[in-house]
Structures are given as C-alpha cells and as structure tokens.
Motif scaffolding. Structure first.
Motif, PDB file in Angstrom:
ATOM      1  N   VAL A 132      34.252  44.146  40.016  1.00 18.80           N
ATOM      2  CA  VAL A 132      35.235  43.434  40.134  1.00 18.80           C
ATOM      3  C   VAL A 132      35.160  42.174  41.059  1.00 18.80           C
ATOM      4  O   VAL A 132      34.302  41.943  41.959  1.00 18.80           O
ATOM      5  CB  VAL A 132      36.296  44.303  40.876  1.00 18.80           C
ATOM      6  CG1 VAL A 132      37.529  43.563  41.492  1.00 18.80           C
ATOM      7  CG2 VAL A 132      36.849  45.498  39.970  1.00 18.80           C
ATOM      8  N   GLU A 166      37.254  38.951  43.329  1.00 19.49           N
ATOM      9  CA  GLU A 166      38.431  38.442  43.962  1.00 19.49           C
ATOM     10  C   GLU A 166      38.338  36.982  44.003  1.00 19.49           C
ATOM     11  O   GLU A 166      37.464  36.314  44.228  1.00 19.49           O
ATOM     12  CB  GLU A 166      38.338  38.792  45.597  1.00 19.49           C
ATOM     13  CG  GLU A 166      38.234  40.097  45.832  1.00 19.49           C
ATOM     14  CD  GLU A 166      39.305  41.139  45.722  1.00 19.49           C
ATOM     15  OE1 GLU A 166      40.371  40.504  45.473  1.00 19.49           O
ATOM     16  OE2 GLU A 166      39.318  42.375  45.488  1.00 19.49           O
ATOM     17  N   ARG A 197      39.000  41.768  36.486  1.00 25.86           N
ATOM     18  CA  ARG A 197      37.890  42.627  35.830  1.00 25.86           C
ATOM     19  C   ARG A 197      37.117  41.970  35.021  1.00 25.86           C
ATOM     20  O   ARG A 197      37.607  41.595  33.715  1.00 25.86           O
ATOM     21  CB  ARG A 197      38.599  43.747  35.197  1.00 25.86           C
ATOM     22  CG  ARG A 197      38.007  44.675  34.516  1.00 25.86           C
ATOM     23  CD  ARG A 197      37.003  45.562  35.209  1.00 25.86           C
ATOM     24  NE  ARG A 197      37.881  46.493  36.112  1.00 25.86           N
ATOM     25  CZ  ARG A 197      37.376  47.267  37.143  1.00 25.86           C
ATOM     26  NH1 ARG A 197      36.059  47.262  37.145  1.00 25.86           N
ATOM     27  NH2 ARG A 197      38.289  47.842  37.916  1.00 25.86           N
ATOM     28  N   GLU A 202      43.411  41.637  36.792  1.00 26.06           N
ATOM     29  CA  GLU A 202      43.964  43.157  37.145  1.00 26.06           C
ATOM     30  C   GLU A 202      45.245  43.159  38.025  1.00 26.06           C
ATOM     31  O   GLU A 202      46.183  43.965  37.512  1.00 26.06           O
ATOM     32  CB  GLU A 202      42.740  43.752  37.493  1.00 26.06           C
ATOM     33  CG  GLU A 202      42.844  45.291  37.333  1.00 26.06           C
ATOM     34  CD  GLU A 202      41.609  45.935  37.654  1.00 26.06           C
ATOM     35  OE1 GLU A 202      40.556  46.420  36.826  1.00 26.06           O
ATOM     36  OE2 GLU A 202      41.148  45.910  38.873  1.00 26.06           O
ATOM     37  N   ASP A 224      34.722  40.890  49.392  1.00 32.98           N
ATOM     38  CA  ASP A 224      34.341  41.795  48.406  1.00 32.98           C
ATOM     39  C   ASP A 224      33.339  41.354  47.450  1.00 32.98           C
ATOM     40  O   ASP A 224      32.674  42.034  46.897  1.00 32.98           O
ATOM     41  CB  ASP A 224      35.454  42.494  47.897  1.00 32.98           C
ATOM     42  CG  ASP A 224      36.354  43.230  48.934  1.00 32.98           C
ATOM     43  OD1 ASP A 224      35.805  44.082  49.589  1.00 32.98           O
ATOM     44  OD2 ASP A 224      37.636  43.235  48.647  1.00 32.98           O
ATOM     45  N   ASN A 225      33.162  40.177  47.337  1.00 37.15           N
ATOM     46  CA  ASN A 225      32.494  39.649  46.258  1.00 37.15           C
ATOM     47  C   ASN A 225      30.869  39.377  46.867  1.00 37.15           C
ATOM     48  O   ASN A 225      30.552  38.229  46.986  1.00 37.15           O
ATOM     49  CB  ASN A 225      32.970  38.077  45.694  1.00 37.15           C
ATOM     50  CG  ASN A 225      34.264  38.090  45.257  1.00 37.15           C
ATOM     51  OD1 ASN A 225      34.560  39.162  44.552  1.00 37.15           O
ATOM     52  ND2 ASN A 225      34.901  36.987  45.275  1.00 37.15           N
ATOM     53  N   ARG A 260      42.879  39.641  41.480  1.00 36.45           N
ATOM     54  CA  ARG A 260      41.677  40.500  41.128  1.00 36.45           C
ATOM     55  C   ARG A 260      41.257  40.498  39.810  1.00 36.45           C
ATOM     56  O   ARG A 260      42.351  40.858  38.926  1.00 36.45           O
ATOM     57  CB  ARG A 260      42.250  41.994  41.767  1.00 36.45           C
ATOM     58  CG  ARG A 260      41.139  42.939  42.151  1.00 36.45           C
ATOM     59  CD  ARG A 260      42.004  44.152  42.562  1.00 36.45           C
ATOM     60  NE  ARG A 260      41.263  45.275  42.033  1.00 36.45           N
ATOM     61  CZ  ARG A 260      40.164  45.965  42.730  1.00 36.45           C
ATOM     62  NH1 ARG A 260      39.691  45.448  44.003  1.00 36.45           N
ATOM     63  NH2 ARG A 260      39.620  47.090  42.220  1.00 36.45           N
ATOM     64  N   PRO A 264      36.263  34.166  47.660  1.00 36.94           N
ATOM     65  CA  PRO A 264      37.423  33.843  46.618  1.00 36.94           C
ATOM     66  C   PRO A 264      37.724  32.604  46.034  1.00 36.94           C
ATOM     67  O   PRO A 264      37.992  32.402  45.140  1.00 36.94           O
ATOM     68  CB  PRO A 264      38.519  34.861  47.127  1.00 36.94           C
ATOM     69  CG  PRO A 264      38.023  35.646  48.285  1.00 36.94           C
ATOM     70  CD  PRO A 264      36.954  34.925  48.770  1.00 36.94           C
TER      71      PRO A 264
END
Ligand SMILES: Nc1ncnc2c1ncn2[C@@H]1O[C@H](COP(=O)(O)OP(=O)(O)OP(=O)(O)O)[C@@H](O)[C@H]1O
Length: 342
Positions: free
Chosen positions: A310, A312, A304, A290, A237-238, A302, A273
C-alpha cells in the motif's frame, strides 16, 4: 561547554538495560525533547539526570562536574512529572511557593516571585484559588510555575502536556517555547507526542530500546530519518527495501527515482507521501484509491497498487481523486530518502 552531559550511561533492571551506554549533551538555553515508543527508556533518562535513579555505569555531568553520586535534592535540577502532582490541600500560591519555602526564601520575596510566575504562565491573580477548582490546563500551568520557581538551571519535563486535549496542547506548547526562550531555561523534556516534541524542541532525540536512535534538529530528523525505525516512528509508511543503481532504485513499486548522490546498493527507501504524485492514467504505476483522510486543505490518499505494498500519497484538496478510482503514480525524487543501511 554543555550544561548537561551524559557519558555512557547504563541503567539495568535485572537482565534488561533500560538505558544502554547513552551519550547526550544539552547546551545551556537549549530545549531538547526525548521521543520514543513506550518502554524505550525516556523516563529512566530523566530520572537518572534528576538523581532519582542510580546509573549502573557512566557519568552524569552538570556544568562539567560529575554529579553521578550527588543526591536528587542537591543537583539543582527541576522536575515536572506527568501527572503534575499538585498538593490538593494548598492553594495555587502554596503550590507555586513550595520550592521557595524549601529553599528558605523569605515570605515577602516568596509572594513577589509567586505573583511574577503566575503572570508568566498566564494565571495572574490566581494565588488564592484552590487547585481543585482549576481546569486541567490551569493545573498544568501551576505545576510549571512551581517547577520554575526555584529557578533551576535545568528543567526536566515528563510528558508536560500529556493529560490535555490536543487543541490546548498545541496552544500551550507554543507558549512554553516562548516562555523558556524569555527565561533562558535549559529544558530536557520527554514526550510521546511527536507534534509536541517537534514544536517545542531545538533538538530532538529519538530513543529505541535504551539507545539513542537519532538526534538532530526537528528539521534534520524530519527530512532525513536515519533508519527505518525512525522513519516509521515519525509515521511514514512508505518504507521498502530497494536496490539503488545510479539515479533509480528497484523496488516492489517498480523503478523509483532517487536524489543525486544517493548511496548505492541494497538499501531501504522512504518515499514521503508528498512525493507520491497522482498522474493521468497510463504514465506510471497503476493503483486504485482505497481510502482518503481529509486534513484541512490537503488529503491523505491510501493507494493499492497493482504491484507492491500500500502507498500513502498526499495531494491538495482540489485534486482529490474519487474513492475506488484507478490512478497512475509517479514518484518525485525530491521526496525520496535513501536510508542508511539495508
Ligand atoms: N523500577 C523499575 N523496575 C524494573 N523495570 C523498570 C523500572 N523502571 C523502568 N523499567 C523498565 O525499563 C524500561 C524503560 O522504561 P521507561 O519508563 O524509562 O520507558 P519510557 O520510554 O519512559 O516508557 P513510557 O513512554 O511508557 O513511559 C521498560 O522496559 C521498563 O519496564
């Protein structure tokens, strides 16, 4: 020479190309897993190789000879479908020996081979059991024995372990890899499940909209996803836009160090991550914890950040921060990948 070769294969359904000029080679004894989101063309690829779907363009070669127009039953490839489709009215032996009967193999030889295959898939002596009395995993093994019985040069598996629960899948996938290795079977498998594909395959092929987005060994694809699409498909996700200058990239998270020799200019950055390190307050990018997901001895965190999307992170269980805590983030260039293209 490749056992299987696809050259510029296109399959259209109306306006839409389910396969769009696909080139793919599978070497003898190789296990290739095709991955991709729903609708990316995985099943169509198998069906075209099996001869169950005609190609609008391009060629399918087996052992170097063009089989594009050869009907399914004469291609010499085995196919095991998602829902394993056993014959409910036949017992286990009747199912396993089905293909042998079709090939007119004599009864004594059929029963010898059936016994051998049942041993191989870990169901010794199951010949006379009714398929209805078998568990999902056992049925899967019978379906596999049935597909292996005619000794296809190329075995194609469509979601071979799709219906089973995770624990059983993880066990079976290791067994399957061992089994194919011992038999020297060449395998082209389709799966939704990345874990399964990466555990089974010598090489993975990631599909997107009927095209090959990336092909490589599991390690290559995992270490160097070729695009944002592949990176996100793998579950990273990053991923952010970046401007790379020298040894650092300007991103929404501030400056992120990149590995030596990274491509320069407008790019997309992937930060694994494991490369998002939690440091003592004040050293890097400020962020708030988070949530956390516990994965055995590691924790997925996770974060913030004050600036940017966001993040990871991942850390050992013993270093897990408290939820809601303020932390600082530093990036490890070893786990930063500059993806090709913007
Ligand atoms: N017989 C058909 N008629 C019309 N469209 C079809 C047909 N078969 C497949 N398609 C379309 O072709 C595309 C690719 O389908 P395919 O089944 O190969 O995808 P897939 O990657 O195997 O998907 P899934 O993971 O959901 O099984 C999809 O858009 C699908 O709707």
């Amino acid at each position: 020479m490749a056992l299987l070769q696809l050259e510029g294969v296109t399959v259209r359904f109306g306006e839409r190309a389910a396969l769009d000029r696909v080139d793919l080679a599978v070497a003898e004894h190789e296990i290739v897993c095709v991955l991709g989101p729903s609708g990316s063309g995985k099943s169509t690829l198998l069906r075209v190789v099996a001869g169950l779907q005609a190609a609008d363009e391009g060629r399918v070669l087996l052992d170097g000879s063009d089989r594009t127009r050869v009907p399914a039953h004469r291609r010499g490839v085995g196919l095991m479908f998602q829902d394993h489709q056993l014959f409910p009215q036949r017992d286990v032996a009747g199912n396993v020996a089905f293909g042998l009967r079709m090939h007119k193999v004599a009864a004594a030889e059929r029963s010898r081979r059936t016994g051998e295959l049942l041993d191989l898939v870990g169901l010794p002596g199951a010949e006379r059991r009714s398929v209805a009395s078998l568990s999902g995993g056992e049925q899967q093994r019978v379906a596999l024995a049935r597909a292996l019985a005619p000794e296809p040069r190329l075995l194609m598996l469509d979601e071979p372990l799709g219906q089973l629960d995770r624990g059983l899948r993880e066990r079976l996938v290791v067994e399957l890899r061992g089994l194919f290795g011992r038999l020297g079977t060449t395998v082209l498998a389709v799966t939704h499940d990345q874990g399964e594909a990466f555990a089974l395959a010598d090489r993975v092929v990631v599909m997107r909209d009927g095209r090959v987005a990336q092909a490589g060994t599991p390690l290559e694809v995992w270490q160097r996803p070729s695009s944002e699409f592949v990176a996100r498909f793998l579950g990273f996700d990053n991923v952010v836009p970046a401007t790379v200058t020298g040894a650092a990239a300007a991103t929404a998270w501030g400056k992120v160090p990149v590995p030596d020799g990274a491509p320069q200019g407008e790019r997309t950055l992937l930060v694994r991550p494991s490369g998002v390190r939690l440091a003592s307050r004040g050293e890097g990018l400020a962020a708030v914890v988070e949530s956390m997901t516990f994965r055995g001895s590691r924790v997925a965190v996770r974060l913030r950040p004050g600036d940017g999307p966001v993040l990871e992170a991942e850390c050992p269980l013993r270093d897990a921060p408290a939820e809601g805590a303020g932390v600082s983030v530093v990036f490890d260039p070893e786990d930063v990948v500059v993806l090709d293209g913007p």
